[in-house]
Design an enzyme around this catalytic site. Structure first.
Site, short mmCIF file in Angstrom:
data_model
loop_
_atom_site.label_atom_id
_atom_site.label_comp_id
_atom_site.label_asym_id
_atom_site.label_seq_id
_atom_site.Cartn_x
_atom_site.Cartn_y
_atom_site.Cartn_z
N HIS A 255 -45.75 -29.14 46.15
CA HIS A 255 -46.71 -29.81 45.28
C HIS A 255 -46.89 -31.51 45.67
O HIS A 255 -47.97 -31.91 45.89
CB HIS A 255 -46.22 -29.99 43.91
CG HIS A 255 -47.16 -30.77 42.91
ND1 HIS A 255 -48.41 -30.29 42.36
CD2 HIS A 255 -47.07 -32.06 42.61
CE1 HIS A 255 -49.14 -31.29 41.43
NE2 HIS A 255 -48.26 -32.43 41.83
N GLU A 256 -45.70 -32.02 45.98
CA GLU A 256 -45.67 -33.29 46.70
C GLU A 256 -46.26 -33.39 47.93
O GLU A 256 -47.01 -34.62 48.24
CB GLU A 256 -44.48 -34.07 46.35
CG GLU A 256 -43.53 -33.99 45.03
CD GLU A 256 -44.57 -34.43 43.83
OE1 GLU A 256 -45.58 -35.18 44.06
OE2 GLU A 256 -44.27 -34.02 42.64
N HIS B 95 -49.76 -33.48 47.88
CA HIS B 95 -50.57 -34.62 47.72
C HIS B 95 -50.83 -35.68 48.81
O HIS B 95 -51.56 -36.86 48.84
CB HIS B 95 -49.52 -35.63 46.71
CG HIS B 95 -49.83 -35.52 45.29
ND1 HIS B 95 -50.81 -35.45 44.58
CD2 HIS B 95 -49.07 -35.08 44.21
CE1 HIS B 95 -50.85 -35.54 43.29
NE2 HIS B 95 -49.51 -34.91 43.20
N GLU C 13 -54.34 -34.49 40.89
CA GLU C 13 -53.25 -33.53 40.36
C GLU C 13 -53.74 -32.06 40.25
O GLU C 13 -53.04 -31.03 40.79
CB GLU C 13 -52.64 -33.79 38.92
CG GLU C 13 -51.79 -35.14 38.89
CD GLU C 13 -50.65 -35.06 39.82
OE1 GLU C 13 -50.19 -33.93 40.20
OE2 GLU C 13 -49.94 -36.26 39.89
N TYR D 101 -53.26 -31.31 35.53
CA TYR D 101 -52.83 -30.28 36.34
C TYR D 101 -53.39 -28.84 36.33
O TYR D 101 -53.66 -28.23 37.19
CB TYR D 101 -51.45 -30.19 36.07
CG TYR D 101 -50.47 -31.29 36.27
CD1 TYR D 101 -49.79 -31.55 37.75
CD2 TYR D 101 -50.30 -32.50 35.45
CE1 TYR D 101 -49.20 -32.55 38.05
CE2 TYR D 101 -49.55 -33.62 35.91
CZ TYR D 101 -48.95 -33.55 36.95
OH TYR D 101 -47.91 -34.74 37.50
#
Length: 618
Positions: A360-361, A364, A383, A446
């Site tokens: 997930h990060e 980004h 997100e 999200y």
């Protein structure tokens, strides 16, 4: 007079279009030296900042963010925690009883020795004194001389800061024992663009900032190891990165020098027990995992490395090449939070959890860091699209699934539908800080953002959406796109007008609800039971066992979705019907044979809040 007015109007129209075509963005170049006072959890900072004004207008003021100032009693973040219905559990403590639970902001309990602050000691512009004032987490600077269009100016700043207790993202001594989580830690130039200055008080959400280059030197106790944004320039002089290193110290401190180009935020974390694992992806991205070794970490972090490197190769094919040479995952913070070429994540997790948060990060790196999305405005874009990337990586990189479902994340769709039916939904275009509940914010950002991408897949077709992601990368990397920019790329790729969809899905809380009704002989009706019209795929199975897919486009689309080679539609005849009108909720379909079953959207990409009436069985 009438002729003059017409000429003026034509001039204004040309000016507006010229402004839209003339995209611009500001640029920042930071050179910082940080001297950490370990025993006090404080540091002294010196910054030289070159600021380039590409706006086309002269600037008399600039602004900086001082995020650490939020971690003080009676700050806006403190009051937000005290007054929101469902405060972030990480940021509050229970001071009530089991029978009468009551939560208190952890910020309210901070004292002089463990609160956060950033105090400006001096600030000059091209060697001349400026006047400035601090207002919460915003520093307002009146310039000594205006910065003219196309010109650059240089600021020299001296400041001192205290690192607060670990409460949200930044802080000292995390629950897992990490000494320093240094995120949103320096006076950061605020974003100025065609929307004006972005001066959001820090109350817990995220940010937007100008792109630039960073040259950061950190002087800290010689026994510390640092994981950071950027490239470490002196690995042989510090601990942890080179087996043959000889730590160069001065007054008991080692000096770490990192550089990063074309990013818009810089983060680091430090601990005396950190170890560093290193690997390189097939595409050449050098990945560092920096963590505290132990029973709860070492084995899992080592197992996570090959998945992490593979993630960058996978994402490069689907969403565009990762453009920086390194990416660093550091144990720290209070969950997971993305920064330029680095992330801080809590580390005591099982493998699936650790890989999931890293995916997930790291995702980004595209949706927020390569595309500098304004997270305070378009949180769903940031997100939601990141979650979309993460989910695909989980399916294909972690789980190694050969066949991906038409709706790759039914749980996100279910989450959005639950919110839509709860009465707590607010428009996704709402500023991120202003949601009445964290629950609504979380689902909107999200889940609903992810559902928007899944429904775009449904509206314009899977291949067109894949092309849109790559074309968006080509047009908008290292820039600050808006949701409309993504919409325009999708329209260019697909030839479908999408204004109606983005407007209704983001600016309203309208819901989608279609039903099959009035099945009689060789005819049936598709009825819009709500106030959100969509194009439809309707799969009919006849009593003789054959199937036919009826595609009903919307008039507003001014185009059609191409046929899709999906599992649900393989070998099925596709019939394109005439456009449906949003002004008419009833659409009649005539068939050539007797009907056995009818299903509206068998792929379940349509975010229909009541799927039970989508299916008819004879």
């Amino acid at each position: 007079m009438r002729k003059f007015t017409l000429i003026l109007c034509l001039f204004l129209v040309q000016f507006v279009f010229a402004q839209r075509k003339g995209y611009w963005q500001q640029k920042v170049d930071y050179k910082m030296t940080i001297d950490v006072k370990d025993d006090l959890y404080q540091y002294d900072g010196k910054m030289k900042l070159k600021y380039t004004n590409n706006s086309g207008q002269s600037l008399n003021k600039v602004y900086f963010h001082l995020y650490f100032n939020a971690f003080q009693p009676q700050s806006m973040m403190d009051y937000r925690l005290a007054n929101i219905a469902d405060p972030d559990r990480r940021m509050v403590s229970n001071i009530g009883t089991k029978e009468n639970p009551k939560m208190q902001s952890r910020i309210a309990t901070l004292g002089p020795d463990n609160m956060g602050y950033q105090k400006i000691k001096s600030l000059t512009q091209n060697g001349k004194a400026t006047s400035y004032k601090v207002d919460g987490t915003i520093l307002e600077v009146t310039l000594a001389t205006p910065v003219k269009p196309g010109k650059s100016t240089t600021f020299d700043m001296v400041w001192e800061a205290q690192v607060p207790d670990q409460i949200r993202r930044s802080g000292r001594n995390s629950k897992e024992g990490v000494a320093y989580s240094m995120t949103q830690w320096y006076p950061k130039m605020a974003q100025f663009d065609d929307f004006g200055w972005h001066l959001d008080e820090y109350v817990g959400r995220e940010f937007i900032a100008p792109f630039g280059n960073f040259d950061v030197t950190i002087n800290i106790g010689k026994d510390y190891v640092i994981g950071s944004s950027g490239v470490l320039l002196n690995p042989k002089e510090v601990k942890g990165y080179d087996a043959n290193a000889k730590v160069v110290e001065k007054n008991g401190k080692a000096s770490w020098n990192f550089k990063a180009t074309n990013i818009h935020d810089f983060a680091w974390a430090a601990d005396k027990d950190f170890v560093v694992d290193e690997a390189t992806s097939k595409g050449g991205v050098k990945v560092y995992l920096v963590y505290k070794p132990g029973e709860k970490t070492t084995k899992v972090w080592k197992e996570a490395m090959p998945y992490t490197t593979e993630f960058f190769d996978y994402s490069a094919k689907k969403f565009g090449a990762y453009p920086w040479p390194t990416y660093t995952v550091v144990q720290g913070g209070d969950g997971g939070m993305e920064y330029g070429t680095a992330t801080l994540v809590t580390g005591e997790r099982n493998l699936e959890s650790l890989v999931g948060v890293i995916f997930h990060e790291a995702a980004h790196s595209w949706y927020q860091h390569l595309f500098g999305i304004n997270e305070t405005v378009d949180e769903w874009f940031d997100e939601g699209f990141t979650s979309y990337v993460e989910n695909f990586a989980n399916l294909q990189v972690l789980q190694k699934k050969e066949v991906i479902p038409s709706n790759p994340n039914l749980s996100a769709t279910k989450s959005y539908i639950n919110l839509a039916l709860s009465g707590k939904e607010e428009p996704a275009s709402l500023l991120a800080d202003y949601y009445n509940t964290n629950y609504a914010y979380s689902v909107e950002a999200y889940s609903k953002g992810q559902v928007l991408a899944i429904q775009l897949d449904y509206i314009i077709g899977k291949q067109n959406l894949e092309k849109t992601f790559l074309e968006f990368y080509n047009q908008w990397k290292f820039k600050h796109p808006t949701a409309n920019d993504f919409k325009r790329v999708a329209e260019e790729v697909s030839g479908v007008n999408l204004k109606w969809f983005f407007n209704l899905f983001l600016n309203t809380t309208r819901k989608i609800d279609y039903a099959v009704e009035n099945v009689q002989g060789n005819a049936f009706q598709v009825v819009n039971k709500s106030d959100f019209a969509m194009p439809l795929d309707v799969l009919v199975e006849y009593t003789d066992g054959t199937k036919e897919l009826f595609y009903i486009p919307l008039r507003e689309m001014r185009g059609e979705k191409p046929a899709e080679n999906l599992v649900e539609y393989q070998g099925v005849k596709r019939t394109v019907l005439t456009d449906a009108f949003w002004t008419n909720p009833v659409y009649e379909v005539k068939t050539s044979k007797a009907v056995k079953t009818i299903v509206i959207d068998p792929t379940k990409r349509l975010a229909d809040v009541d799927y039970t009436n989508n299916v008819y069985k004879n």
